[in-house]
Scaffold this motif. Structure first.
Motif, PDB file in Angstrom:
ATOM      1  N   ARG A 171       0.827  -1.206   0.000  1.00 20.76           N
ATOM      2  CA  ARG A 171       0.000   0.000   0.000  1.00 20.76           C
ATOM      3  C   ARG A 171       0.860   1.254   0.000  1.00 20.76           C
ATOM      4  N   ALA A 172       1.956   1.219   0.759  1.00 15.76           N
ATOM      5  CA  ALA A 172       2.831   2.398   0.817  1.00 15.76           C
ATOM      6  C   ALA A 172       3.427   2.664  -0.574  1.00 15.76           C
ATOM      7  N   GLU A 173       3.855   1.610  -1.245  1.00 14.75           N
ATOM      8  CA  GLU A 173       4.475   1.803  -2.563  1.00 14.75           C
ATOM      9  C   GLU A 173       3.433   2.279  -3.582  1.00 14.75           C
ATOM     10  N   ALA A 174       2.217   1.717  -3.485  1.00 17.82           N
ATOM     11  CA  ALA A 174       1.155   2.161  -4.398  1.00 17.82           C
ATOM     12  C   ALA A 174       0.849   3.643  -4.164  1.00 17.82           C
ATOM     13  N   GLU A 175       0.836   4.056  -2.909  1.00 17.26           N
ATOM     14  CA  GLU A 175       0.576   5.466  -2.593  1.00 17.26           C
ATOM     15  C   GLU A 175       1.649   6.369  -3.203  1.00 17.26           C
ATOM     16  N   ILE A 176       2.900   5.940  -3.112  1.00 16.82           N
ATOM     17  CA  ILE A 176       3.997   6.732  -3.698  1.00 16.82           C
ATOM     18  C   ILE A 176       3.773   6.884  -5.204  1.00 16.82           C
ATOM     19  N   PHE A 177       3.400   5.791  -5.857  1.00 21.14           N
ATOM     20  CA  PHE A 177       3.217   5.847  -7.317  1.00 21.14           C
ATOM     21  C   PHE A 177       2.011   6.715  -7.693  1.00 21.14           C
ATOM     22  N   GLN A 178       0.965   6.643  -6.854  1.00 25.71           N
ATOM     23  CA  GLN A 178      -0.188   7.490  -7.145  1.00 25.71           C
ATOM     24  C   GLN A 178       0.160   8.970  -6.983  1.00 25.71           C
ATOM     25  N   GLY A 197       3.960   9.612  -8.996  1.00 27.78           N
ATOM     26  CA  GLY A 197       4.267   8.885 -10.232  1.00 27.78           C
ATOM     27  C   GLY A 197       4.547   9.801 -11.415  1.00 27.78           C
ATOM     28  N   GLU A 198       3.778  10.882 -11.513  1.00 27.58           N
ATOM     29  CA  GLU A 198       3.935  11.779 -12.655  1.00 27.58           C
ATOM     30  C   GLU A 198       5.340  12.380 -12.675  1.00 27.58           C
ATOM     31  N   ASN A 199       5.728  12.837 -11.488  1.00 25.83           N
ATOM     32  CA  ASN A 199       7.056  13.386 -11.284  1.00 25.83           C
ATOM     33  C   ASN A 199       8.154  12.368 -11.558  1.00 25.83           C
ATOM     34  N   LEU A 200       7.937  11.186 -11.010  1.00 28.28           N
ATOM     35  CA  LEU A 200       8.911  10.103 -11.125  1.00 28.28           C
ATOM     36  C   LEU A 200       9.149   9.722 -12.589  1.00 28.28           C
ATOM     37  N   VAL A 201       8.069   9.489 -13.343  1.00 28.03           N
ATOM     38  CA  VAL A 201       8.282   9.012 -14.719  1.00 28.03           C
ATOM     39  C   VAL A 201       8.839  10.128 -15.608  1.00 28.03           C
ATOM     40  N   SER A 202       8.668  11.383 -15.185  1.00 24.17           N
ATOM     41  CA  SER A 202       9.234  12.476 -15.992  1.00 24.17           C
ATOM     42  C   SER A 202      10.765  12.407 -15.977  1.00 24.17           C
ATOM     43  N   LEU A 203      11.334  11.721 -14.977  1.00 27.88           N
ATOM     44  CA  LEU A 203      12.800  11.613 -14.891  1.00 27.88           C
ATOM     45  C   LEU A 203      13.353  10.495 -15.787  1.00 27.88           C
ATOM     46  N   PHE A 204      12.452   9.701 -16.384  1.00 21.77           N
ATOM     47  CA  PHE A 204      12.907   8.565 -17.201  1.00 21.77           C
ATOM     48  C   PHE A 204      13.377   9.001 -18.602  1.00 21.77           C
ATOM     49  N   GLY A 205      12.998  10.227 -19.034  1.00 20.47           N
ATOM     50  CA  GLY A 205      13.271  10.634 -20.420  1.00 20.47           C
ATOM     51  C   GLY A 205      12.091  10.265 -21.304  1.00 20.47           C
ATOM     52  N   SER A 263       0.643  -5.240  -9.751  1.00 23.18           N
ATOM     53  CA  SER A 263      -0.444  -4.345  -9.343  1.00 23.18           C
ATOM     54  C   SER A 263       0.039  -2.902  -9.146  1.00 23.18           C
ATOM     55  N   LYS A 264       1.278  -2.734  -8.627  1.00 23.53           N
ATOM     56  CA  LYS A 264       1.766  -1.367  -8.414  1.00 23.53           C
ATOM     57  C   LYS A 264       2.338  -0.774  -9.697  1.00 23.53           C
ATOM     58  N   THR A 265       2.985  -1.641 -10.481  1.00 24.62           N
ATOM     59  CA  THR A 265       3.603  -1.160 -11.718  1.00 24.62           C
ATOM     60  C   THR A 265       2.557  -0.552 -12.651  1.00 24.62           C
ATOM     61  N   GLY A 266       1.345  -1.122 -12.623  1.00 22.61           N
ATOM     62  CA  GLY A 266       0.273  -0.616 -13.471  1.00 22.61           C
ATOM     63  C   GLY A 266       0.042   0.883 -13.271  1.00 22.61           C
ATOM     64  N   ILE A 267       0.228   1.332 -12.037  1.00 20.68           N
ATOM     65  CA  ILE A 267       0.019   2.758 -11.746  1.00 20.68           C
ATOM     66  C   ILE A 267       1.051   3.604 -12.496  1.00 20.68           C
ATOM     67  N   LEU A 268       2.310   3.130 -12.504  1.00 19.89           N
ATOM     68  CA  LEU A 268       3.352   3.884 -13.228  1.00 19.89           C
ATOM     69  C   LEU A 268       3.141   3.810 -14.733  1.00 19.89           C
ATOM     70  N   ILE A 269       2.669   2.650 -15.199  1.00 23.21           N
ATOM     71  CA  ILE A 269       2.427   2.516 -16.641  1.00 23.21           C
ATOM     72  C   ILE A 269       1.381   3.525 -17.087  1.00 23.21           C
ATOM     73  N   GLU A 270       0.367   3.697 -16.249  1.00 29.48           N
ATOM     74  CA  GLU A 270      -0.638   4.715 -16.589  1.00 29.48           C
ATOM     75  C   GLU A 270      -0.022   6.100 -16.717  1.00 29.48           C
ATOM     76  N   TRP A 271       0.834   6.446 -15.779  1.00 29.32           N
ATOM     77  CA  TRP A 271       1.499   7.765 -15.846  1.00 29.32           C
ATOM     78  C   TRP A 271       2.359   7.873 -17.109  1.00 29.32           C
ATOM     79  N   SER A 296       3.230   8.981   2.754  1.00 33.03           N
ATOM     80  CA  SER A 296       2.971  10.011   3.771  1.00 33.03           C
ATOM     81  C   SER A 296       3.397   9.562   5.166  1.00 33.03           C
ATOM     82  N   ASN A 297       3.459   8.247   5.421  1.00 32.03           N
ATOM     83  CA  ASN A 297       3.929   7.761   6.726  1.00 32.03           C
ATOM     84  C   ASN A 297       5.444   7.658   6.821  1.00 32.03           C
ATOM     85  N   GLN A 298       6.127   7.847   5.702  1.00 38.25           N
ATOM     86  CA  GLN A 298       7.591   7.613   5.637  1.00 38.25           C
ATOM     87  C   GLN A 298       7.935   6.161   5.991  1.00 38.25           C
TER      88      GLN A 298
END
Ligand code: TRP
Length: 318
Positions: free
Chosen positions: A53-60, A63-71, A85-93, A306-308
């Motif tokens: 859940r924590a990783e999914a929250e980070i991607f939600q 994620g937009e910011n994160l994938v912008s660093l990929f080029g 299940s979590k990767t799908g969130i990044l794929i959407e971004w 958000s919980n670190q």
């Protein structure tokens, strides 16, 4: 989809070597047969298992910011993709941002790769998915053959934590050697936190994790003709707050002998002897910096929930 299957000889020597060594162990990749993969999916949904859940929250949230660093153009290779299940969130971004990429999931569990491939092709029409089944270490050699787009390697879910500190460093160095300058590695790592929260994630009330652990023995019975009696083994995880390691084991509650019909081996257990099944390392900032420094990467950016509780750290090969 390509498969690299372990040979019968490799499996026999791995399992028997583990069970005849002075401190018995079963390599953790044996968790993930069909039943094990399903049980792990159940673990990811447990209230106590905060990691997914924590990783999914980070991607939600990031994620937009994160994938912008990929080029703009790259290939994603995901080691230990599981059900994605979590990767799908990044794929959407990535699709939203019109990135040009292929997705290559790698997993030891054949069913997981098959299912993930068909699910993603349906969920994301036009996405190019090309899965691989097999041991991570064997897969790394395939990386070179992938062409010359930038590689972005995903190793999520604190999978790295299932290696000892020494083995994870070897593994990261190995990965680094297969990449070219400017390639990226996205790691998901679980962080140190209140010890009770950590321990509960590996010892849930419903006993799903217990079944996941004991499934290792059932699998030995099913596939290698062993005669483990699961009722004579105790699921015993503990968290060592000094070194940040959760250590899961199955403890033999009596003296007993287990026979492997397929290979003709007998394994003797003394009363209270344990089989070590998995470590799950918890990290802090210093440990992460140390791993990056020692394996030839520079940390580009860290993303937290958000919980670190968890971090997704994006590294670039120097
Ligand atoms: N990669 C998972 C983790 O370390 C695997 C896992 C979850 C696991 N629960 C477990 C392994 C219990 C052994 C026992 O969190």
């Amino acid at each position: 989809m390509e498969k690299i299957v372990d040979t019968h000889e490799e499996i026999e020597s791995e399992v028997i070597q583990g069970l005849t060594s002075p401190q018995k162990y079963i390599p953790s990749k044996y968790f993930y047969d069909r039943t094990g993969s399903l049980l792990f999916q159940q673990i990811m949904g447990l209230p106590e298992y905060y990691l997914s859940r924590a990783e999914a929250e980070i991607f939600q949230n990031h994620g937009e910011n994160l994938v912008s660093l990929f080029g703009n153009a790259f290939d994603i290779v995901e080691l230990g993709a599981g059900d994605g299940s979590k990767t799908g969130i990044l794929i959407e971004w990535m699709l939203k941002a019109n990135k040009d990429f292929n997705y290559i999931p790698v997993d030891i569990a054949n069913d997981a790769v098959d299912q993930l491939t068909s699910q993603f092709m349906e969920q994301f029409p036009g996405l190019k998915v090309d899965g691989l089944t097999g041991d991570y270490f064997k897969m790394l050699d395939k990386l070179n053959a992938l062409g010359n787009k930038r590689k972005v390697l995903f190793f999520l879910g604190s999978n790295l934590g299932n290696f000892s500190m020494k083995n994870s460093l070897d593994f990261l160095q190995n990965i680094n050697a297969k990449l070219v300058k400017g390639d990226l590695l996205l790691l998901g790592l679980d962080l140190k936190k209140h010890p009770d929260i950590i321990l509960k994630a590996y010892d849930d009330r419903e006993g799903v994790t217990k079944n996941f652990n004991l499934n290792l023995l059932d699998r030995m019975n099913r596939e290698f003709g062993a005669d483990f009696k699961r009722q004579y083994f105790i699921h015993y995880p503990f968290y060592n707050s000094v070194n940040g390691t959760v250590c899961s084991s199955l403890v033999s509650d009596r003296q007993q002998t287990v026979n492997f019909k397929l290979w003709g081996n007998s394994i003797h257990f003394q009363a209270w002897e344990a089989i070590h099944t998995e470590i799950s390392q918890k990290y802090d900032k210093h440990a992460i910096q140390y791993l990056a420094d020692k394996s030839g990467f520079r940390i580009l950016q860290d993303f937290h929930d958000s919980n670190q509780y968890f971090v997704n750290t994006l590294w670039i090969k120097k």
